[in-house]
Design an enzyme around this catalytic site. Sequence first.
Site, PDB file in Angstrom:
ATOM      1  N   ARG B  16      -6.520   4.966 -10.249  1.00 42.72           N
ATOM      2  CA  ARG B  16      -6.041   3.591 -10.091  1.00 42.72           C
ATOM      3  C   ARG B  16      -5.108   3.456  -8.879  1.00 42.72           C
ATOM      4  O   ARG B  16      -5.501   2.982  -7.835  1.00 42.72           O
ATOM      5  CB  ARG B  16      -5.334   3.125 -11.382  1.00 42.72           C
ATOM      6  CG  ARG B  16      -5.161   1.610 -11.489  1.00 42.72           C
ATOM      7  CD  ARG B  16      -4.030   1.010 -10.677  1.00 42.72           C
ATOM      8  NE  ARG B  16      -2.729   1.634 -10.959  1.00 42.72           N
ATOM      9  CZ  ARG B  16      -1.629   1.398 -10.267  1.00 42.72           C
ATOM     10  NH1 ARG B  16      -1.651   0.561  -9.242  1.00 42.72           N
ATOM     11  NH2 ARG B  16      -0.498   2.013 -10.562  1.00 42.72           N
ATOM     12  N   ASP B  17      -3.897   3.968  -8.998  1.00 46.84           N
ATOM     13  CA  ASP B  17      -2.933   3.841  -7.908  1.00 46.84           C
ATOM     14  C   ASP B  17      -3.493   4.482  -6.631  1.00 46.84           C
ATOM     15  O   ASP B  17      -3.263   3.991  -5.523  1.00 46.84           O
ATOM     16  CB  ASP B  17      -1.619   4.517  -8.329  1.00 46.84           C
ATOM     17  CG  ASP B  17      -0.499   4.331  -7.310  1.00 46.84           C
ATOM     18  OD1 ASP B  17      -0.546   3.365  -6.532  1.00 46.84           O
ATOM     19  OD2 ASP B  17       0.435   5.153  -7.299  1.00 46.84           O
ATOM     20  N   HIS B 208       7.767   9.183 -10.422  1.00 47.97           N
ATOM     21  CA  HIS B 208       6.564   8.849  -9.658  1.00 47.97           C
ATOM     22  C   HIS B 208       6.942   8.906  -8.176  1.00 47.97           C
ATOM     23  O   HIS B 208       7.593   7.995  -7.667  1.00 47.97           O
ATOM     24  CB  HIS B 208       6.118   7.441 -10.081  1.00 47.97           C
ATOM     25  CG  HIS B 208       4.883   6.919  -9.430  1.00 47.97           C
ATOM     26  ND1 HIS B 208       3.722   6.656 -10.135  1.00 47.97           N
ATOM     27  CD2 HIS B 208       4.603   6.590  -8.148  1.00 47.97           C
ATOM     28  CE1 HIS B 208       2.798   6.188  -9.310  1.00 47.97           C
ATOM     29  NE2 HIS B 208       3.312   6.130  -8.092  1.00 47.97           N
ATOM     30  N   HIS B 210       5.996   9.445  -4.073  1.00 45.98           N
ATOM     31  CA  HIS B 210       5.035   9.510  -2.976  1.00 45.98           C
ATOM     32  C   HIS B 210       5.560  10.534  -1.977  1.00 45.98           C
ATOM     33  O   HIS B 210       6.762  10.758  -1.884  1.00 45.98           O
ATOM     34  CB  HIS B 210       4.849   8.130  -2.343  1.00 45.98           C
ATOM     35  CG  HIS B 210       4.002   7.221  -3.194  1.00 45.98           C
ATOM     36  ND1 HIS B 210       2.873   6.594  -2.744  1.00 45.98           N
ATOM     37  CD2 HIS B 210       4.118   6.860  -4.504  1.00 45.98           C
ATOM     38  CE1 HIS B 210       2.334   5.874  -3.717  1.00 45.98           C
ATOM     39  NE2 HIS B 210       3.076   6.022  -4.797  1.00 45.98           N
ATOM     40  N   CYS B 241       0.993   3.810  -0.021  1.00 41.54           N
ATOM     41  CA  CYS B 241       1.543   2.481  -0.224  1.00 41.54           C
ATOM     42  C   CYS B 241       1.271   1.707   1.041  1.00 41.54           C
ATOM     43  O   CYS B 241       1.682   2.120   2.124  1.00 41.54           O
ATOM     44  CB  CYS B 241       3.042   2.546  -0.492  1.00 41.54           C
ATOM     45  SG  CYS B 241       3.801   0.913  -0.537  1.00 41.54           S
ATOM     46  N   ASN B 250       0.342   9.398  -2.840  1.00 38.62           N
ATOM     47  CA  ASN B 250       0.935  10.015  -4.007  1.00 38.62           C
ATOM     48  C   ASN B 250       1.044  11.527  -3.810  1.00 38.62           C
ATOM     49  O   ASN B 250       0.244  12.144  -3.109  1.00 38.62           O
ATOM     50  CB  ASN B 250       0.035   9.773  -5.225  1.00 38.62           C
ATOM     51  CG  ASN B 250       0.119   8.342  -5.708  1.00 38.62           C
ATOM     52  OD1 ASN B 250       1.051   7.969  -6.408  1.00 38.62           O
ATOM     53  ND2 ASN B 250      -0.860   7.526  -5.322  1.00 38.62           N
TER      54      ASN B 250
END
Lengths: 298, 298
Positions: B16-17, B208, B210, B241, B250
């Site tokens: 997803r992300d 979370h 990055h 992002c 990520n």
Amino acid sequence: MSMYPKQVRIVEVGARDGLQNEKTIVPTASKIELIDRLSACGLRSIEATSFVSPKWIPQLADATEVYTGIEKKSGVSYPVLVPNLQGYERARAVNVSEIAVFTAASEAFAQKNINASIDESIERFRPVIERAQADGIKVRGYVSTVLGCPYQGEVPVADVVRVAQRLHELGCYEISLGDTIGIGTPKKAQEMLAAVAAVVPMTSLAVHFHDTRGQALANILACLELGVSVIDSAVSGVGGCPYARGASGNVASEDVVYMLQGLGIETGIDLDRLIATGLWLSAQLGRETSSKVARAAA
Amino acid sequence: MSMYPKQVRIVEVGARDGLQNEKTIVPTASKIELIDRLSACGLRSIEATSFVSPKWIPQLADATEVYTGIEKKSGVSYPVLVPNLQGYERARAVNVSEIAVFTAASEAFAQKNINASIDESIERFRPVIERAQADGIKVRGYVSTVLGCPYQGEVPVADVVRVAQRLHELGCYEISLGDTIGIGTPKKAQEMLAAVAAVVPMTSLAVHFHDTRGQALANILACLELGVSVIDSAVSGVGGCPYARGASGNVASEDVVYMLQGLGIETGIDLDRLIATGLWLSAQLGRETSSKVARAAA
């Protein structure tokens, strides 16, 4: 929360350990420019070159020209690698003030990489250290494969301790502990460092991580928590170990300095200037920088 | 030496992300294959898709097909992102058992990214959470920009605490604290996490990170030392992002798992299989993996 050192000295190894393991041969003038740019960034320890036989490492055949060409900035040390007495004589001839000797913690790696047992390699540079001490030249020692070996696999911590202690007794003012193949993780790095620090003062130890598996900064953080205050790194993450699979080389100085700044640890380094130097070097090498901080800034 | 948790749950966000922020559109069948491969690696939390409007994120327009196509393995949770009640109805129609809602700690980021103030965004998903609770569906909450914002710069820790506490009070069983632009360093990450953990139990928190500036693993290590035991990551390091400069997305699940294994922390994940899955995904995306562990193994 952990006790980090207030200040850290970065030993910039890009010009030697880095370029020696790059495929692209960098012109002598560019090597000199690199080192002078690095000293302008505020780095106080910049490994300049290696007086190893040009037959072994053609990338560094211009050691004399590089060393004599760089601007010797006051307060900056420019150590050079010296494998034996012949190399020492060449280094001495250009008035170096600091040399470095190297061996391994892994017997199998020593045999394959320097064609000698660990003890033989130490016997080989023992007269180098003695001569250097007589000449008032500082000696740094490298121990490679401290967290694993591409040939023998596991490297017992006791072997790292024994070799580091030996180098310390022989007169090395600083011992750099190298995870040559970038295989270590933070807890193992701490355990190894703690064991060595039990016999060699922490103030005489440095850590040297390759980022082959992305663990270098985490390993450095773990070692900072134990109080180590000298870190080897290479601008733009240049280099690599020809014996390690995967393209990744030394941990990038830019990424280390970014972390240290965030931790409130002083380095005396101008990060923006260091990033610019790394991007310039990447352009010389015709490849993308390995520093993520530099990529994010570009 | 630090107190790490004995076990860590990885929340795999690649499907997803990750894919939502990749340029290449992955076919629905490949997304399903990815998720099924991930569950076969031993992952227990796999974010599957987002029931956001296809107008916003065309990469995830096939949410219904993906969710109904995956094999629902026993003991594995497949959370889906839900921005509003319309999205919730679509998710409910395919019998999801866990949803995720998202907001930011930075007011400027919330305005630009979700076109609402933080409070408005919370009001928008408050009925979603209420409906989910009535339907027996678990709700996870995301807070982005917890260590910095591309628009407003610094994000006060008090703002992160306030938003995380709010999500917890509204009924989110877990709050994921996201360094969306990968700008944080370990001490700041610890300070932020410690402040949030003072009002939300650590067992209800996830981190979370990055890897935009290469700091993700060091930040994770620092947070593990405080006892966090849930980590978001993406296989092959996919994603990024769109608001952060630099290509890095990520943190790669493979690199996280490698570190955790070295720390002696159980994850239940088969690393070799995870590496193979990441290399397969990179091939689907037509780019090199961002996992250094995968590169070293390849």
